[in-house]
Design a protein around this motif. Structure first.
Motif, PDB file in Angstrom:
ATOM      1  N   ASN A 111       0.803  -1.237   0.000  1.00 27.98           N
ATOM      2  CA  ASN A 111       0.000   0.000   0.000  1.00 27.98           C
ATOM      3  C   ASN A 111       0.831   1.280   0.000  1.00 27.98           C
ATOM      4  O   ASN A 111       0.388   2.318   0.505  1.00 27.98           O
ATOM      5  N   ALA A 112       2.019   1.243  -0.596  1.00 31.00           N
ATOM      6  CA  ALA A 112       2.859   2.447  -0.645  1.00 31.00           C
ATOM      7  C   ALA A 112       2.165   3.573  -1.418  1.00 31.00           C
ATOM      8  O   ALA A 112       2.152   4.727  -0.982  1.00 31.00           O
ATOM      9  N   GLU A 113       1.557   3.238  -2.550  1.00 33.08           N
ATOM     10  CA  GLU A 113       0.931   4.275  -3.381  1.00 33.08           C
ATOM     11  C   GLU A 113      -0.338   4.835  -2.759  1.00 33.08           C
ATOM     12  O   GLU A 113      -0.783   5.931  -3.110  1.00 33.08           O
ATOM     13  N   SER A 114      -0.936   4.098  -1.820  1.00 33.59           N
ATOM     14  CA  SER A 114      -2.176   4.538  -1.187  1.00 33.59           C
ATOM     15  C   SER A 114      -1.938   5.314   0.109  1.00 33.59           C
ATOM     16  O   SER A 114      -2.882   5.851   0.684  1.00 33.59           O
ATOM     17  N   ALA A 115      -0.691   5.366   0.563  1.00 37.60           N
ATOM     18  CA  ALA A 115      -0.396   6.087   1.796  1.00 37.60           C
ATOM     19  C   ALA A 115      -0.717   7.570   1.626  1.00 37.60           C
ATOM     20  O   ALA A 115      -0.390   8.161   0.591  1.00 37.60           O
ATOM     21  N   PRO A 116      -1.375   8.211   2.603  1.00 38.65           N
ATOM     22  CA  PRO A 116      -1.725   9.632   2.484  1.00 38.65           C
ATOM     23  C   PRO A 116      -0.517  10.518   2.178  1.00 38.65           C
ATOM     24  O   PRO A 116      -0.629  11.472   1.406  1.00 38.65           O
ATOM     25  N   GLY A 117       0.619  10.207   2.765  1.00 36.59           N
ATOM     26  CA  GLY A 117       1.807  11.019   2.530  1.00 36.59           C
ATOM     27  C   GLY A 117       2.304  10.969   1.105  1.00 36.59           C
ATOM     28  O   GLY A 117       2.975  11.890   0.633  1.00 36.59           O
ATOM     29  N   VAL A 118       1.974   9.887   0.397  1.00 42.90           N
ATOM     30  CA  VAL A 118       2.358   9.745  -1.010  1.00 42.90           C
ATOM     31  C   VAL A 118       1.242  10.244  -1.917  1.00 42.90           C
ATOM     32  O   VAL A 118       1.455  11.070  -2.808  1.00 42.90           O
ATOM     33  N   LYS A 119       0.023   9.763  -1.669  1.00 47.01           N
ATOM     34  CA  LYS A 119      -1.114  10.061  -2.543  1.00 47.01           C
ATOM     35  C   LYS A 119      -1.533  11.527  -2.482  1.00 47.01           C
ATOM     36  O   LYS A 119      -1.858  12.139  -3.509  1.00 47.01           O
ATOM     37  N   LEU A 120      -1.517  12.118  -1.297  1.00 45.79           N
ATOM     38  CA  LEU A 120      -2.008  13.482  -1.130  1.00 45.79           C
ATOM     39  C   LEU A 120      -0.893  14.531  -1.084  1.00 45.79           C
ATOM     40  O   LEU A 120      -1.102  15.679  -1.460  1.00 45.79           O
ATOM     41  N   SER A 121       0.295  14.111  -0.600  1.00 51.05           N
ATOM     42  CA  SER A 121       1.362  15.099  -0.400  1.00 51.05           C
ATOM     43  C   SER A 121       2.574  14.890  -1.300  1.00 51.05           C
ATOM     44  O   SER A 121       3.519  15.673  -1.248  1.00 51.05           O
ATOM     45  N   GLY A 122       2.533  13.834  -2.117  1.00 52.52           N
ATOM     46  CA  GLY A 122       3.661  13.598  -3.025  1.00 52.52           C
ATOM     47  C   GLY A 122       4.945  13.214  -2.310  1.00 52.52           C
ATOM     48  O   GLY A 122       6.047  13.454  -2.821  1.00 52.52           O
ATOM     49  N   GLY A 123       4.812  12.641  -1.130  1.00 56.69           N
ATOM     50  CA  GLY A 123       5.990  12.269  -0.350  1.00 56.69           C
ATOM     51  C   GLY A 123       6.736  11.095  -0.945  1.00 56.69           C
ATOM     52  O   GLY A 123       6.253  10.392  -1.838  1.00 56.69           O
ATOM     53  N   ILE A 124       7.939  10.881  -0.447  1.00 58.87           N
ATOM     54  CA  ILE A 124       8.808   9.811  -0.924  1.00 58.87           C
ATOM     55  C   ILE A 124       9.049   8.812   0.208  1.00 58.87           C
ATOM     56  O   ILE A 124       9.415   9.200   1.315  1.00 58.87           O
ATOM     57  N   ILE A 125       8.854   7.543  -0.100  1.00 58.68           N
ATOM     58  CA  ILE A 125       9.088   6.477   0.873  1.00 58.68           C
ATOM     59  C   ILE A 125      10.517   5.961   0.733  1.00 58.68           C
ATOM     60  O   ILE A 125      10.980   5.679  -0.376  1.00 58.68           O
ATOM     61  N   SER A 126      11.213   5.863   1.851  1.00 58.23           N
ATOM     62  CA  SER A 126      12.582   5.329   1.865  1.00 58.23           C
ATOM     63  C   SER A 126      12.612   4.065   2.705  1.00 58.23           C
ATOM     64  O   SER A 126      12.213   4.076   3.868  1.00 58.23           O
ATOM     65  N   HIS A 127      13.100   2.982   2.100  1.00 56.88           N
ATOM     66  CA  HIS A 127      13.213   1.709   2.802  1.00 56.88           C
ATOM     67  C   HIS A 127      14.575   1.640   3.486  1.00 56.88           C
ATOM     68  O   HIS A 127      15.605   1.498   2.833  1.00 56.88           O
ATOM     69  N   ILE A 128      14.586   1.736   4.797  1.00 55.73           N
ATOM     70  CA  ILE A 128      15.836   1.668   5.555  1.00 55.73           C
ATOM     71  C   ILE A 128      16.256   0.224   5.764  1.00 55.73           C
ATOM     72  O   ILE A 128      17.436  -0.112   5.691  1.00 55.73           O
ATOM     73  N   LEU A 129      15.294  -0.653   6.010  1.00 52.20           N
ATOM     74  CA  LEU A 129      15.545  -2.082   6.122  1.00 52.20           C
ATOM     75  C   LEU A 129      14.744  -2.822   5.059  1.00 52.20           C
ATOM     76  O   LEU A 129      13.619  -2.448   4.755  1.00 52.20           O
ATOM     77  N   THR A 130      15.339  -3.855   4.487  1.00 58.26           N
ATOM     78  CA  THR A 130      14.625  -4.694   3.522  1.00 58.26           C
ATOM     79  C   THR A 130      14.513  -6.134   4.017  1.00 58.26           C
ATOM     80  O   THR A 130      13.858  -6.962   3.385  1.00 58.26           O
TER      81      THR A 130
END
Length: 205
Positions: A111-130
């Motif tokens: 659900n990365a694309e559905s997160a409010p910070g991405v969908k509404l604010s254009g934020g960027i997700i950074s994966h610190i741990l994989t």
């Protein structure tokens, strides 16, 4: 479905024997642990090369059939050639159904694309741990850990303690008091940089 591997006892040892084995399409390896001594084995290189490409192979209980004798193992290590598509050696560890095991599991982010910070604010997700190292009994071993990003907003951080774990599974870092960050959601820097450049251009003109 359990992944099965066919292997034979390796009778010849040494660098020269291993080199000849690889030339003939065989892969040298070893299986150790449990209440038995380490055993040198060999298997088909091509079969193992393609099995290693599957994520589940790295975090599953495997059925290693040695000369017709099946034993349950997990992948512990393997060495690749520096530039050839060739496995040089592979290690497996026997498991005991009554003892907890330590395994590194991949993280699956949803659900990365559905997160409010991405969908509404254009934020960027950074994966610190994989991936995370976990402890559990063999019967409780999952193939991966799910990380749901649905509620993440700009400035949000998910830590190990925020993850939902399957029953019987424990994250080793948390057990040691190390609540590491797993993923962050931040404001993109590109927009701010562009605005600064535009302001500087207007000032100089």
């Amino acid at each position: 479905m359990q992944i099965e591997i066919s292997a034979n006892t390796r009778k010849l040892h040494g660098t020269g024997a291993s080199r000849r084995m690889r030339t003939s399409g065989r892969l040298p390896g070893v299986v150790y642990g449990g209440d038995r001594t380490a055993q040198s084995i060999e298997m088909d290189h091509k079969d193992m090369y393609y099995k290693l490409k599957a994520e589940a192979f790295h975090a599953s209980i495997l059925s290693l059939n040695i000369d017709g004798d099946p034993v349950q193992v997990v992948l512990r290590d393997y060495q690749m050639h520096p530039f050839k598509q060739q496995i040089l050696h592979i290690d497996f560890q026997r498991i005991n159904q009554s003892k907890k095991m330590h395994v590194k599991l991949p993280l699956h982010f949803l659900n990365a694309e559905s997160a409010p910070g991405v969908k509404l604010s254009g934020g960027i997700i950074s994966h610190i741990l994989t991936e995370v190292e976990i402890s559990c009994l063999p019967k409780d071993l999952p193939e991966f850990i799910t990380v749901d990003l649905l509620e993440m907003k700009v400035g949000g951080i998910l830590h190990l303690s925020d993850l939902t774990l399957p029953s019987g599974v424990e994250i080793l870092a948390l057990a040691k008091g190390d609540d590491q960050a797993v993923v962050t959601l931040t404001t993109p820097r590109g927009g701010s940089a562009d605005e600064s450049d535009a302001e500087e251009g207007a000032t100089s003109s």
